[in-house]
Write an enzyme that holds these catalytic residues in place. Structure first.
Site, short mmCIF file in Angstrom:
data_model
loop_
_atom_site.label_atom_id
_atom_site.label_comp_id
_atom_site.label_asym_id
_atom_site.label_seq_id
_atom_site.Cartn_x
_atom_site.Cartn_y
_atom_site.Cartn_z
N GLU A 129 0.53 -0.96 0.13
CA GLU A 129 -0.04 0.25 -0.43
C GLU A 129 1.02 1.06 -0.02
O GLU A 129 0.49 2.43 -0.29
CB GLU A 129 -0.96 0.09 1.11
CG GLU A 129 -2.42 -0.83 0.91
CD GLU A 129 -1.55 -2.20 1.46
OE1 GLU A 129 -0.86 -2.36 1.91
OE2 GLU A 129 -2.89 -3.14 1.94
N PHE B 235 -11.46 -7.57 14.13
CA PHE B 235 -10.32 -7.46 13.32
C PHE B 235 -9.62 -6.59 12.05
O PHE B 235 -10.97 -5.91 11.56
CB PHE B 235 -10.09 -8.66 12.28
CG PHE B 235 -9.28 -9.74 11.68
CD1 PHE B 235 -8.65 -10.21 11.71
CD2 PHE B 235 -9.53 -9.44 10.13
CE1 PHE B 235 -7.19 -10.70 10.93
CE2 PHE B 235 -8.58 -10.09 9.67
CZ PHE B 235 -7.52 -10.49 9.28
N GLN B 236 -8.68 -6.24 12.34
CA GLN B 236 -7.53 -5.23 10.98
C GLN B 236 -8.68 -3.63 11.13
O GLN B 236 -8.95 -3.44 10.01
CB GLN B 236 -8.30 -5.48 9.93
CG GLN B 236 -7.21 -6.62 9.14
CD GLN B 236 -7.39 -7.11 7.08
OE1 GLN B 236 -8.37 -7.16 6.52
NE2 GLN B 236 -5.89 -7.65 7.07
N LYS C 181 -17.64 -1.06 6.27
CA LYS C 181 -17.85 -1.85 5.82
C LYS C 181 -19.23 -1.68 4.98
O LYS C 181 -20.05 -1.94 4.16
CB LYS C 181 -17.65 -3.31 5.72
CG LYS C 181 -17.38 -4.34 4.90
CD LYS C 181 -17.27 -5.55 5.53
CE LYS C 181 -16.90 -6.60 4.23
NZ LYS C 181 -16.77 -8.51 5.47
N MET D 210 24.65 9.38 1.52
CA MET D 210 24.25 11.13 2.18
C MET D 210 24.57 10.64 3.73
O MET D 210 25.14 11.69 4.56
CB MET D 210 22.95 11.29 2.03
CG MET D 210 22.87 13.10 2.03
SD MET D 210 24.24 13.74 1.64
CE MET D 210 23.19 14.72 0.33
#
Lengths: 572, 170
Positions: free
Chosen positions: A55, A117-118, A167, A476
């Site tokens: 993602e 969940f999630q 949802k 760097m």
């Protein structure tokens, strides 16, 4: 308001809204909370969904798309980890004012707060790194919220907007109507600058002896490059650009002084220090530009044009602020100037500085250096390519040695400095730009931070040139260790632990080449430029201990610039 | 320097959080904050007391304005305004001190709102400085618990909150 007695599902409304917003590409990754949307997506034909592999890649791709095209980049991910993985990209977009809208799935409303969940409170998590965010709690608010999200992301000072979609909201139904106008009481961006202020600015610029235009990314975002060129040309004004401003004014133009700040040119920084009128256009006096603020352009009358009032007097107190869209303001400013300033002597001085300390690098030993690679890429593409860099030494060398001729050509993570930006952002850009080559340039460290997205480029047959500048170091950081941290190269040496990048490329199915010989650089670039139906990977093995100069040490005054190597015994 | 800022925000989920997050994220100081309804059901008023020099205050005002849910920001420091705070102070009680506490409460035009064998609860309202003074005087009796509402404030005279205008820097 438009039609509607028929009830539509949340998923239908979602895509109908995207259609109305003119979205043609979304970057996403499916998951439990957005299954309804993906079910519907199966039959949607007006847009292309790009499946990324992580993602974070989706958000950077959306940024690349938005930066390259000026349109809003769109992301769709699931709840919980899907949403939290977008956070770095959102923060990046916030720092660099990139218009993206990130749709995140959320657990059903009745489970919010239950550690379901999630579940993750993504609205809470992203609050300080978004321009605004929404949790849609009622299906009746879905269409208006999406309309507002795109409006907020793309207007004023652009930025990321998150829309969290539970949802059950997506699964429920309501009548659809899409609002034509957006009215947000507390959000009315101001585009037109204050007339009296502009008039005053014009007068001051007219009478300036040593004026300087300091140009930032705002000029590119506002689409004001043409206005800038007209204004600068008409009045023979020197132009210096920030990292994000590169391309706003042609780098090959003799009035361009190149980049200013920490790794800016000697003459640009001298000009800042000695100018009598400094005109900041869509820039924010970032610490990488100003160095020590007490000594920054102390003798200059400072004019600051910005659409975001919070930018004014934030880092540097200015004498004449103009809040407005820089494109509009530049056009008005040009019209108000009564006489062009007399800058002949000023230009003589600037040219002297240029001769005194030109950009140069060691090349007598026949070893490969990044500066040379970038110069060759610049020559071969004639400054016409879209260059997507990562973060670090190669980024600064690209800023110094690539001659950007067009706006929206230099896509880079400036504010947040996100390693891993280049590969996915180049993927996003290549969905928006088809008629110019897209070149991704990364270091060996950053390339590994979103390496999984290579397969996205392969899957969609994107003609991206992935270039790895491999110095086997986090260059760097190594440079700072050498200069400021007692040469303790703590955890920056990757020489023993880097993968074989050619084999990595090949494993992903990418034609890959590698060299450490300056003589082969041109041939490889030509080879890469000739492949236009799939990605190609070039690894340039450069010398390890090269440093980016000139350099203004962090927190030091611009006049304390290090123009040469501090340690003469180290010649590579 | 202390500043009192009145902020009208959308009466909406998360609006308060945005203001609080902005203050902590930007490193601005909050001395007190209070929030409540206004004459419009969809608008809340936050009264924030903060400190800092003029440049910091300017940034605070601009950053508040920048939040999408913010409708209007008024720096009351430059206007003629009224400030009030309410405090509930629970003071330890002995037979010998009861009369004295009652007197002090009267002096501050406070009220005794609860009493038992061991303590007494006093309600005081007024400008924050008055509350501070009452607290100081009651301190020797032993303050067992205290709750202060934070400052609420409103400018005198004509209302400022009807028009949706923005603080201009120019």
């Amino acid at each position: 308001m438009s039609n509607g007695t028929k009830k539509l599902s949340g998923a239908d409304i979602f895509f109908e809204c995207l259609k109305r917003e003119g979205v043609d590409t979304i970057f996403g990754y499916p998951g439990g909370a957005v299954l309804k949307l993906y079910e519907k997506l199966y039959d949607v034909d007006f847009l292309e969904h790009i499946l990324v592999r992580h993602e974070q890649g989706a958000t950077h791709a959306a940024e690349g798309y938005a930066k390259a095209t000026g349109k809003v980049g769109v992301v769709l991910v699931t709840s919980g980890p899907g949403a939290t993985n977008t956070v770095t990209g959102i923060a990046d977009a916030y720092m660099d004012s990139v218009p993206i809208v990130v749709f995140t799935g959320q657990v059903p409303s009745h489970l919010i707060g239950n550690d379901a969940f999630q579940e993750a409170d993504i609205v809470g998590i992203t609050r300080p790194i978004t321009k605004h965010n929404f949790l849609v709690r009622d299906i009746n608010e879905l269409a208006t919220t999406i309309r507002k999200a795109f409006y907020i992301a793309s207007t004023g000072r652009p930025g990321p907007v998150v829309v969290d979609l539970p949802k059950d909201v997506i699964a429920s139904e309501c009548e659809f109507s899409y609002p034509d106008d957006v009215d947000i009481k507390g959000y009315k961006p101001k585009y037109k600058g204050h007339y009296n202020q502009i008039k005053k600015a014009a007068e001051i610029i007219s009478n300036a002896k040593r004026p300087l235009l300091y140009v930032g990314g705002g000029v590119i975002m506002s689409g004001g490059s043409r206005e800038l060129a007209l204004f600068a040309k008409e009045n023979n004004l020197p132009v210096t650009m920030t990292l994000q401003g590169l391309g706003a004014f042609p780098g090959t133009d003799e009035q361009s002084l190149g980049m200013l700040g920490m790794h800016g040119t000697y003459w640009a920084n001298q000009a800042v220090n000695n100018c009598d009128v400094l005109v900041s256009l869509g820039a924010r006096f970032d610490d990488r530009v100003t160095g020590k603020v007490d000594t920054f352009a102390v003798n200059a009358f400072k004019i600051h044009v910005d659409i975001d009032p919070t930018c004014i007097d934030k880092n540097i107190v200015v004498d004449l602020p103009i809040v407005g869209d820089v494109k509009h303001v530049l056009a008005e400013l040009a019209a108000e100037i009564q006489k062009t300033p007399d800058v002949k002597e000023w230009w003589n001085q600037i040219n002297e500085w240029k001769e005194e300390c030109p950009m140069a690098y060691e090349d007598a030993d026949g070893k490969l250096r990044t500066e040379y690679v970038i110069e060759q890429i610049s020559k071969k593409t004639k400054g016409e390519a879209v260059i997507v860099t990562d973060v670090g030494q190669h980024q600064m060398w690209t800023a110094q040695y690539y001659q950007f001729n067009h706006p929206r050509s230099n896509l880079t993570s400036g504010g947040l400095g996100t390693m891993g930006f280049s590969v996915p952002a180049a993927i996003g850009a290549s969905f928006g730009i088809k008629d110019r080559p897209i070149i991704s340039i990364s270091g060996d460290g950053g390339f590994q931070m979103n390496i999984q997205e290579l397969i996205t480029a392969v899957a969609y047959k994107l003609p991206i040139k992935f270039i790895i500048i491999n110095n086997s170091f986090l260059g760097m950081v190594r440079q700072w260790q050498e200069l400021f941290h007692a040469e303790k190269y703590s955890f920056t040496d990757l020489s023993a632990s880097n993968p074989d990048f050619v084999k990595v490329g090949q494993a992903f199915g990418i034609e890959s080449y590698s060299t450490d010989d300056p003589k082969e650089v041109d041939t490889l670039i030509d080879k890469a430029m000739s492949i236009n139906d799939r990605p190609v990977l070039l690894e340039f093995k450069v010398v390890k201990e090269n440093m980016v100069f000139p350099m203004v040490p962090s927190g030091a005054s611009i006049s304390d610039m290090i123009v040469k190597r501090l340690n003469p015994k180290r010649m590579m | 320097m202390k500043h009192t800022i009145s902020v009208l925000v959308e009466n909406r989920f998360g609006a308060f959080d945005r203001v609080a997050t902005m203050f902590s994220g930007k490193g601005f100081n909050i001395k007190s904050i209070s929030i409540g309804e206004t004459e419009f059901s969809d608008v809340s008023r936050m009264t924030i007391v903060t400190d800092g020099d003029e440049q910091i205050l300017n940034q605070v005002v601009k950053q508040l304005n920048r939040l999408i849910d913010t409708i209007k920001v008024i720096d009351l420091s430059h206007t003629n305004h009224i400030q009030r705070e309410l405090a509930l102070i629970k003071v330890g009680l002995q037979k010998t001190t009861m009369e004295e506490i009652k007197n002090i409460t009267d002096i501050f035009r406070g009220k005794i709102v609860d009493i038992n064998n061991k303590s007494m609860m006093i309600e005081v309202t007024g400008p924050p400085e008055k509350i501070d003074a009452a607290v100081n005087v009651l301190m020797p009796f032993g303050i067992k618990e205290m709750a202060r509402s934070g400052t609420v404030a409103l400018n005198r005279g004509e209302q400022l909150n009807q028009k949706n205008e923005f603080v201009q820097t120019n």
